[in-house]
Scaffold this motif. Structure first.
Motif, PDB file in Angstrom:
ATOM      1  N   ALA A 120       0.834  -1.211   0.000  1.00  0.00           N
ATOM      2  CA  ALA A 120       0.000   0.000   0.000  1.00  0.00           C
ATOM      3  C   ALA A 120       0.866   1.258   0.000  1.00  0.00           C
ATOM      4  O   ALA A 120       0.588   2.215  -0.736  1.00  0.00           O
ATOM      5  CB  ALA A 120      -0.928  -0.009   1.216  1.00  0.00           C
ATOM      6  N   ALA A 121       1.927   1.246   0.813  1.00  0.00           N
ATOM      7  CA  ALA A 121       2.811   2.414   0.884  1.00  0.00           C
ATOM      8  C   ALA A 121       3.558   2.627  -0.426  1.00  0.00           C
ATOM      9  O   ALA A 121       3.708   3.759  -0.899  1.00  0.00           O
ATOM     10  CB  ALA A 121       3.802   2.243   2.037  1.00  0.00           C
ATOM     11  N   ARG A 122       4.000   1.540  -1.038  1.00  0.00           N
ATOM     12  CA  ARG A 122       4.758   1.654  -2.290  1.00  0.00           C
ATOM     13  C   ARG A 122       3.888   2.087  -3.462  1.00  0.00           C
ATOM     14  O   ARG A 122       4.388   2.677  -4.418  1.00  0.00           O
ATOM     15  CB  ARG A 122       5.425   0.313  -2.624  1.00  0.00           C
ATOM     16  N   SER A 123       2.606   1.777  -3.404  1.00  0.00           N
ATOM     17  CA  SER A 123       1.727   2.113  -4.523  1.00  0.00           C
ATOM     18  C   SER A 123       1.190   3.547  -4.450  1.00  0.00           C
ATOM     19  O   SER A 123       0.530   4.009  -5.379  1.00  0.00           O
ATOM     20  CB  SER A 123       0.544   1.135  -4.582  1.00  0.00           C
ATOM     21  N   THR A 124       1.475   4.248  -3.348  1.00  0.00           N
ATOM     22  CA  THR A 124       1.014   5.633  -3.205  1.00  0.00           C
ATOM     23  C   THR A 124       1.987   6.583  -3.906  1.00  0.00           C
ATOM     24  O   THR A 124       3.163   6.612  -3.561  1.00  0.00           O
ATOM     25  CB  THR A 124       0.914   6.020  -1.715  1.00  0.00           C
ATOM     26  N   PRO A 125       1.527   7.363  -4.881  1.00  0.00           N
ATOM     27  CA  PRO A 125       2.426   8.326  -5.544  1.00  0.00           C
ATOM     28  C   PRO A 125       3.046   9.281  -4.529  1.00  0.00           C
ATOM     29  O   PRO A 125       2.366   9.728  -3.594  1.00  0.00           O
ATOM     30  CB  PRO A 125       1.489   9.069  -6.508  1.00  0.00           C
ATOM     31  N   PHE A 126       4.325   9.604  -4.730  1.00  0.00           N
ATOM     32  CA  PHE A 126       5.057  10.379  -3.731  1.00  0.00           C
ATOM     33  C   PHE A 126       4.440  11.752  -3.510  1.00  0.00           C
ATOM     34  O   PHE A 126       4.355  12.222  -2.373  1.00  0.00           O
ATOM     35  CB  PHE A 126       6.525  10.529  -4.155  1.00  0.00           C
ATOM     36  N   ILE A 127       4.003  12.405  -4.568  1.00  0.00           N
ATOM     37  CA  ILE A 127       3.449  13.753  -4.429  1.00  0.00           C
ATOM     38  C   ILE A 127       2.185  13.733  -3.575  1.00  0.00           C
ATOM     39  O   ILE A 127       1.923  14.638  -2.784  1.00  0.00           O
ATOM     40  CB  ILE A 127       3.170  14.383  -5.817  1.00  0.00           C
ATOM     41  N   ILE A 128       1.391  12.636  -3.689  1.00  0.00           N
ATOM     42  CA  ILE A 128       0.181  12.486  -2.864  1.00  0.00           C
ATOM     43  C   ILE A 128       0.564  12.179  -1.422  1.00  0.00           C
ATOM     44  O   ILE A 128      -0.035  12.704  -0.476  1.00  0.00           O
ATOM     45  CB  ILE A 128      -0.728  11.382  -3.440  1.00  0.00           C
ATOM     46  N   LEU A 129       1.576  11.331  -1.259  1.00  0.00           N
ATOM     47  CA  LEU A 129       2.050  10.986   0.084  1.00  0.00           C
ATOM     48  C   LEU A 129       2.515  12.228   0.836  1.00  0.00           C
ATOM     49  O   LEU A 129       2.183  12.407   2.013  1.00  0.00           O
ATOM     50  CB  LEU A 129       3.203   9.984  -0.012  1.00  0.00           C
ATOM     51  N   MET A 130       3.265  13.092   0.153  1.00  0.00           N
ATOM     52  CA  MET A 130       3.764  14.318   0.798  1.00  0.00           C
ATOM     53  C   MET A 130       2.625  15.153   1.353  1.00  0.00           C
ATOM     54  O   MET A 130       2.697  15.669   2.470  1.00  0.00           O
ATOM     55  CB  MET A 130       4.571  15.157  -0.205  1.00  0.00           C
ATOM     56  N   VAL A 131       1.567  15.319   0.553  1.00  0.00           N
ATOM     57  CA  VAL A 131       0.425  16.140   0.971  1.00  0.00           C
ATOM     58  C   VAL A 131      -0.371  15.434   2.060  1.00  0.00           C
ATOM     59  O   VAL A 131      -0.803  16.060   3.040  1.00  0.00           O
ATOM     60  CB  VAL A 131      -0.479  16.461  -0.239  1.00  0.00           C
ATOM     61  N   ALA A 132      -0.544  14.117   1.923  1.00  0.00           N
ATOM     62  CA  ALA A 132      -1.386  13.361   2.856  1.00  0.00           C
ATOM     63  C   ALA A 132      -0.826  13.347   4.283  1.00  0.00           C
ATOM     64  O   ALA A 132      -1.596  13.308   5.243  1.00  0.00           O
ATOM     65  CB  ALA A 132      -1.556  11.929   2.348  1.00  0.00           C
ATOM     66  N   ILE A 133       0.501  13.355   4.401  1.00  0.00           N
ATOM     67  CA  ILE A 133       1.091  13.248   5.753  1.00  0.00           C
ATOM     68  C   ILE A 133       1.572  14.590   6.290  1.00  0.00           C
ATOM     69  O   ILE A 133       2.360  14.631   7.242  1.00  0.00           O
ATOM     70  CB  ILE A 133       2.251  12.222   5.779  1.00  0.00           C
ATOM     71  N   ILE A 134       1.080  15.688   5.721  1.00  0.00           N
ATOM     72  CA  ILE A 134       1.456  17.017   6.234  1.00  0.00           C
ATOM     73  C   ILE A 134       1.174  17.149   7.738  1.00  0.00           C
ATOM     74  O   ILE A 134       2.030  17.673   8.476  1.00  0.00           O
ATOM     75  CB  ILE A 134       0.751  18.128   5.428  1.00  0.00           C
TER      76      ILE A 134
END
Length: 217
Positions: A62-76
């Motif tokens: 699940a973590a690997r399939s999350t695009p990095f740009i989305i991950l950055m915003v999601a974990i602000i």
């Protein structure tokens, strides 16, 4: 190119190097044990635990399939909680590390799978504990491949760090966007690309050399 721009490039290079170095260290520190657990708890291995293996595998996927740009915003919110801000190089280290840990885990798992199981069985026959097998057999045997995997991880983080500039993460990506793209400075864009390519080449060369030196075959 003016003296001010050269100083900005040097500062951005340092910020990128700092982000990548710290996040790489965190990812290796947590990702290598994750990879060891993934392989040793698999079916038929020395610490078989299929429920744990499946749960960890699902989280990693699940973590690997999350695009990095989305991950950055999601974990602000998490980034603010850990470092007190969501902008800057320190803030960028949080998503970079979180993105890299599962990546390293899978790379290490793949490297450890290359170790012939006969070597493990021989160690078990001599009375070695699971911990001794991990430390004295699995990791040493797979170390050249693990080093190459970590090299790939560092190169990926260089690319991710450039993306971090899109949300004020600092570094060469931030410089390319603010001074190169937004001010139509083609020379700044080219300079950042050349520096990033040089960084990747250096990391790859060092990783290849270290892997060759560690390879006993």
């Amino acid at each position: 190119m003016s003296q001010d721009m050269i100083e900005l490039l040097v500062k951005a290079l340092w910020e990128t190097t700092y982000m990548v170095a710290v996040s790489s260290a965190i990812a290796a520190l947590l990702g290598i044990p994750l990879g060891v657990v993934l392989i040793t708890t698999d079916k038929g291995h020395i610490m078989q635990n299929l429920p744990l293996n499946r749960i960890l595998g699902a989280i990693v996927n699940a973590a690997r399939s999350t695009p990095f740009i989305i991950l950055m915003v999601a974990i602000i919110p998490l980034t603010r909680l850990l470092v007190g801000t969501s902008i800057g190089t320190d803030a960028a280290i949080v998503p970079l590390s979180i993105a890299a840990i599962p990546f390293v885990g899978r790379l290490v798992e793949t490297s450890l799978k290359e170790v012939e199981y006969g070597v493990i069985e021989a160690a078990q026959a001599m009375g070695a504990t699971p911990w001794q097998i991990i430390v004295k057999v699995l990791i040493p045997e797979a170390l050249p491949s693990i080093v190459l995997g970590l090299t790939i991880m560092v190169i990926s983080l260089i690319g991710y760090s450039a993306m971090a500039g899109a949300i004020g993460g600092g570094g060469l990506g931030d410089l390319a966007i603010r001074y190169g793209y937004q001010r139509f400075r083609v020379d700044i864009m080219l300079a950042t690309v050349v520096i990033l390519i040089a960084q990747v080449q250096i990391v790859q060369s060092v990783g290849d050399y270290a892997s060759r030196r560690l390879n006993k075959k």
